[in-house]
Structure formats: C-alpha cells, structure tokens
Design an enzyme around this catalytic site. Structure first.
Site, PDB file in Angstrom:
ATOM      1  N   GLY A 250       0.792  -1.218   0.000  1.00 23.28           N
ATOM      2  CA  GLY A 250       0.000   0.000   0.000  1.00 23.28           C
ATOM      3  C   GLY A 250       0.827   1.271   0.000  1.00 23.28           C
ATOM      4  CB  CYS A 276      10.058  -2.793   3.425  1.00 18.48           C
ATOM      5  SG  CYS A 276       9.367  -2.721   1.753  1.00 18.48           S
ATOM      6  CG  ASN A 318       7.752  -6.613  -2.708  1.00 18.67           C
ATOM      7  OD1 ASN A 318       7.324  -5.888  -3.613  1.00 18.67           O
ATOM      8  ND2 ASN A 318       6.968  -7.441  -2.042  1.00 18.67           N
ATOM      9  CG  HIS A 369      12.606  -7.298   2.301  1.00 19.97           C
ATOM     10  ND1 HIS A 369      11.523  -7.425   3.153  1.00 19.97           N
ATOM     11  CD2 HIS A 369      12.170  -6.538   1.277  1.00 19.97           C
ATOM     12  CE1 HIS A 369      10.490  -6.785   2.658  1.00 19.97           C
ATOM     13  NE2 HIS A 369      10.851  -6.234   1.512  1.00 19.97           N
ATOM     14  CD  GLU A 371      12.898  -9.665   5.724  1.00 20.10           C
ATOM     15  OE1 GLU A 371      12.027  -9.626   4.845  1.00 20.10           O
ATOM     16  OE2 GLU A 371      13.646  -8.692   5.952  1.00 20.10           O
TER      17      GLU A 371
END
Length: 411
Positions: A250, A276, A318, A369, A371
C-alpha cells in the site's frame, strides 16, 4: 496413462484454457491459464528473483499485485509448507513464461500449479515475460487484469474497461488488510536460543514476513507481534526495549495512524528499527514525504551502498514507494524535535533512498529486506546493529538512573 508413460506428442495435445494479460494502456499478452481460472485484477509489477518464488508469492507486500516473474522457468522445485512467509498467497495473480510440468526437488510437497488452484490464484503462462518487463520499465507499473477460461472469451473492450475501473495503488490502504488479527509472541527458544531473552521488542505487523521474527529470535530477542491498528498506549504497556515496524503493501501516505504510533515512541527515546514500509513510516514520522516509483524495486539482486561503511550489499527488495529525503549530507528533520538525520543507504541503480539514520535519537531503517529467506544475506548484520543500539540505550538509561539515585541520596 501417467505423465511418465504418455507420449510427448500427447502431452503437447493436452488442451489448456486460453488466458489474457491486459494492461491499462491496452497492451494485450496472450497465453494459457495457470492455476485457478477466472478473472483477477491488480497492479502489474515485475520481480527479478531467479529463485524463491514461493517466498515471493506468500509475501504480504504483494497484496493486490499481479507478479510478472522475469526468471523464465517457474515451479521446478515445487512448493512446501516450510518456505511460506505467511499463511497464504497474497499476490492477486501470477504471470510466468515456462511453468514446470512437474517439480523435481527432494523438499517438494506438491506442485505450484496445484497450490495456485487450491488458493484460487488466477495466473497465466506461455507469455513473453521479457517483453512484459520491458514494457513496464518503459511505461511504469500499471493497472492490469488476468482473464482465463471462459472469461478470456469476453469482448476485449469489456475486459479493458474492467482493468481501468479498478482502484489505483496510489492512495491504497492495505496494511490493515494483511496484518494479524490479534497479538502473539515469538520466543527465542522457538528458534534455538538457549537461555533467557536478552531484549523484548514490539513489532507492528503491516504485512510482516515469517522470517523476520525468526531472525530476531535467533539472536535472543523476544518479539510481541501486534496488529497494524495497535495504539501507542497498548504497545507501551508491554515495556519494550525497542520498536520494530515491518514491510507491507500500500501507499505510505495513508499510514497516518502508524506514523503517529512511531512518533510517540521516538519522543520517548525508545530505539527503533524499520524495514521497507517501516522505512517509509520513519521518513514520514521525521516529516519527509513519500512518492510512488515508476516501476519499483522487486527482486534479489538490488545493489545498495551503506554510506556508513562504504560497502555495497546485494539486497532483496519489494517496494513501489520511496522516501523523499535529501541525499547529500546531514539535515535537520522537518519534524524538528527529532533532530538530525541522514540518508544512510542509497540504491546504486537509481539513487533512491534505501535507508535513514537519526543522529539525535536511537532510530534507523532500511528500504530492503535483511531477513530475506531465499537470500541474499548481505544485510543480516542490521539485526545485530539494532541489538547493539538497544544495548547502548539500556546502558545509558541505567547510568542515568544511577546518577539520579546518587543525586537523591546526596540530598
């Protein structure tokens, strides 16, 4: 007759339903159905990862998006329960070139095609994903739809109208839709840690992947995972050593509640780490704006420079939005009470802000990211950096308390 004994000619004669990928500018790509049949709408985006398709599909950050997989061969390792990043597939649709007819991997528990059908995810195969990617790079991510089976036979003007009628990703408020319904706790002992937790943190789940609490737990950190609409008061009552805000889908411009949540913790001096969406929330909390990228960063091969060390990391990303902050030098945050801030990480592809670091309060964040379950793992050190930050502020708080007690004693 099984696939193993069926003649190759017969395999090619198997009839697959027609499918269309239609973009909002009228471009149409024709293929065959993959996964469930029907209609699905969303924003068409491309991801450049050559592995980890299961982690991609189950990443909540892909909610309401049609994923174009640039790697040509998809589904060859099947699927398994262990590699899921959440409880379901969140992608609205899936676009691949060459779908594997059968998986070949010792960890496989089923086929990707079967899983897409089971979860009702509409996809398309047999299309030129390189041409689609080039088109999206030139024109930008855009509204799109996949239509398969009998839906693909409807008049094309009718299908284009359906694509255009869907809401835009700009202004979309999706974090609450993908967040957990109720709080839960991830204990370090669940991931091999021996002994008591060294820290306790609260994590606002805006679409968090399952590997995130695992990475903290491996380091001895207990995590309270909280729904996206949790109040500052409820989170503060847990007496956390630190605060974390996750990735998620979003438009960050819609996240006023989460921005207010973070500002309250920053004002209290509680250490903060964001990933992010959590980077965009920190940017907004500091008073910076955010904007939509032309086609975003999605994949596992995104080069980022850490300006604090000069090292380059290959990262998994992302995101379709970014923070609008000055790239050069240290600046005063527009929200002046939070002091000085600088852009700690930048994209080496397009100079987009990839990280923020505060100098006068204990807070930092990155746009990518660390992770990443399927890799790369260049940025895993960021979890250790946050632990050191919490440790330094725990020590500072203890010294302050001791000094205050000594002052009271002298009186």
């Amino acid at each position: 007759m099984s696939d193993a004994t069926m003649p190759l000619e017969a395999l090619h004669e198997e009839v697959q339903s027609p499918a269309l990928l239609i973009l909002e500018d009228g471009r149409i790509f024709r293929g065959t159905s993959y996964g469930a049949e029907g209609t699905t709408l969303g924003e068409a985006v491309f991801t450049t990862g050559m592995t980890g398709y299961q982690e991609t599909l189950t990443d909540p950050s892909y909610a309401r998006q049609l994923i174009v997989q640039t790697a040509p061969h998809i589904g060859n390792t099947g699927i398994n329960a262990a590699d899921n990043e959440s409880s379901r597939i969140w992608a609205a649709g899936y676009v691949v070139r060459d779908a594997a007819r059968r998986p070949s991997n010792w960890r496989s528990e089923g086929t990707l095609d079967e899983e897409l059908i089971r979860q009702g995810v509409v996809g398309i195969q047999g299309v030129d994903t390189r041409a689609i990617t080039r088109h999206l790079r030139e024109r930008g991510a855009m509204k799109a739809g996949i239509f398969s089976g009998t839906d693909a036979l409807r008049p094309e003007p009718e299908l284009i109208a359906a694509v255009l009628a869907q809401p835009s990703m700009t202004g979309a408020r999706l974090a609450e839709e993908v967040s957990v319904d109720r709080p839960y706790v991830v204990e370090p002992s669940e991931h091999g840690w021996v002994g008591e937790p060294i820290f306790t943190i609260v994590a606002l789940d805006l679409g968090m992947k399952g590997m995130t609490p695992a990475r903290f737990a491996e380091r001895g950190v207990r995590m309270h995972v909280l729904p996206a609409d949790t109040s500052f008061e409820d989170a503060q009552a847990l007496n956390p050593d630190g605060v974390f805000i996750s990735n998620g889908p979003g438009d960050p411009a819609t996240a006023d509640r989460q921005v207010a949540f973070l500002r309250s913790f920053l004002a209290d001096g509680v250490p903060y780490f964001g990933i992010c969406f959590g980077n965009q929330i920190l940017g907004r909390a500091l008073g910076f704006g955010t904007y939509k990228l032309r086609y975003g960063h999605r994949g596992m091969n995104q080069p980022v420079m850490d300006r604090t060390t000069g090292k380059v990391e290959i990262t998994s990303q992302n995101h379709g939005f970014a923070v609008d902050a000055p790239l050069e030098g240290t600046t005063s945050a527009p929200e002046e009470r939070f002091g000085r801030v600088f852009v700690s990480h930048i994209s080496l592809n397009d100079q987009v802000v990839e990280g923020l670091s505060c100098l006068d309060i204990p807070a930092f964040s990155v746009q990518y990211h660390p992770e990443a379950a399927a890799g790369p793992h260049d940025a895993a050190y960021l979890f250790d950096r946050f632990i050191k930050l919490m440790d330094s502020y725990r020590g500072a708080a203890a010294r302050t308390e001791t000094a205050q007690n000594d002052t009271k004693g002298n009186k």
